[in-house]
Design an enzyme around this catalytic site. Structure first.
Site, short mmCIF file in Angstrom:
data_model
loop_
_atom_site.label_atom_id
_atom_site.label_comp_id
_atom_site.label_asym_id
_atom_site.label_seq_id
_atom_site.Cartn_x
_atom_site.Cartn_y
_atom_site.Cartn_z
N LYS A 1 9.80 4.29 5.80
CA LYS A 1 8.48 3.91 6.32
C LYS A 1 7.77 5.20 6.71
CE LYS A 1 5.48 0.78 7.93
NZ LYS A 1 4.95 -0.37 7.17
N GLY B 1 -0.23 -1.60 5.45
CA GLY B 1 -1.40 -2.30 4.93
C GLY B 1 -1.43 -2.29 3.41
#
Length: 230
Positions: free
Chosen positions: A37, A113
């Protein structure tokens, strides 16, 4: 595939759960997996992030790595600027992925997103990470009305950048799909110009990890290590 970039047509549509399912399916094949991430936003230090959630669901043997964390739930560039912190750059994510790929069979990079959400004020995005790595991109999409347009736009952005669209996965499939949702299963491949590679049921992220791991392959197509077929 040593690296897969996981993006979506927006936020809150199931990217983390799909990433966990990919990791669980790979682990079921005996592969070593890392979840990367690059930028986590909206969480305080010590709170479980998306990489932690993916590892928890996918089980032992999956490694989670987070490069940066910003406290406000905003786009990474905005969150970094408001916090007075250094933004994550595409080369940071690409270098981290390359190091993980040297030690793992599969690296899954989960964006924040959608594809073109900015990492920094210069306009760098997850698409730049995929380009640096020459990695295919998997797009997670919602099931309902409006998903065809958002999927087509994301696919067009990938093609414009000469990036490979691996396919599309529905991130949260309702127990009682309506007419639009049922029709979208047929229409999504045409909108994306790429195959539908899975459907993850709504609420999958709330399953106990052992149950999640046992079912993950049922939700993904063979190309992603599963048994699901349209």
């Amino acid at each position: 595939m040593a690296v897969i970039v996981v993006t979506g047509t927006g936020t809150g549509i199931g990217k983390t759960v799909v990433t966990a399912a990919l990791a669980a399916a790979a682990r079921a094949q005996g592969r070593t997996v890392a979840v990367l991430k690059p930028a986590q936003t909206g969480l305080a230090p010590g709170e479980p992030g998306d990489a932690d959630d993916a590892v928890r669901l996918a089980g032992d043997g999956v490694r989670g790595v987070e490069l940066a964390r910003y406290p406000e739930p905003l786009a990474p560039a905005t969150a970094a600027r408001r916090a007075g912190m250094r933004p994550v750059l595409p080369r940071d994510a690409a270098e981290a992925a390359e190091k993980l790929a040297a030690e793992h069979d599969l690296v899954l990079i989960e964006g924040a997103g959608g594809l073109l959400v900015r990492f920094d004020d210069a306009g760098a995005t997850l698409a730049d990470v995929a380009r640096l790595l020459d990695a295919p991109v998997l797009v997670v999409v919602p099931a309902g009305l409006g998903t065809l347009n958002a999927t087509a736009l994301t696919a067009e952005a990938l093609r414009a950048r000469q990036l490979e669209l691996l396919g599309v996965v529905v991130g949260s499939w309702p127990q009682r799909p309506d007419l639009a949702e049922r029709c979208n299963l047929t229409d999504l491949p045409e909108a994306a110009g790429a195959p539908l590679l899975g459907v993850v049921p709504q609420g999958a992220g709330a399953l106990a990890p052992d149950v999640f791991q046992g079912r993950a392959t049922d939700w993904l197509a063979p190309r992603l290590g599963g048994t699901w077929r349209p």
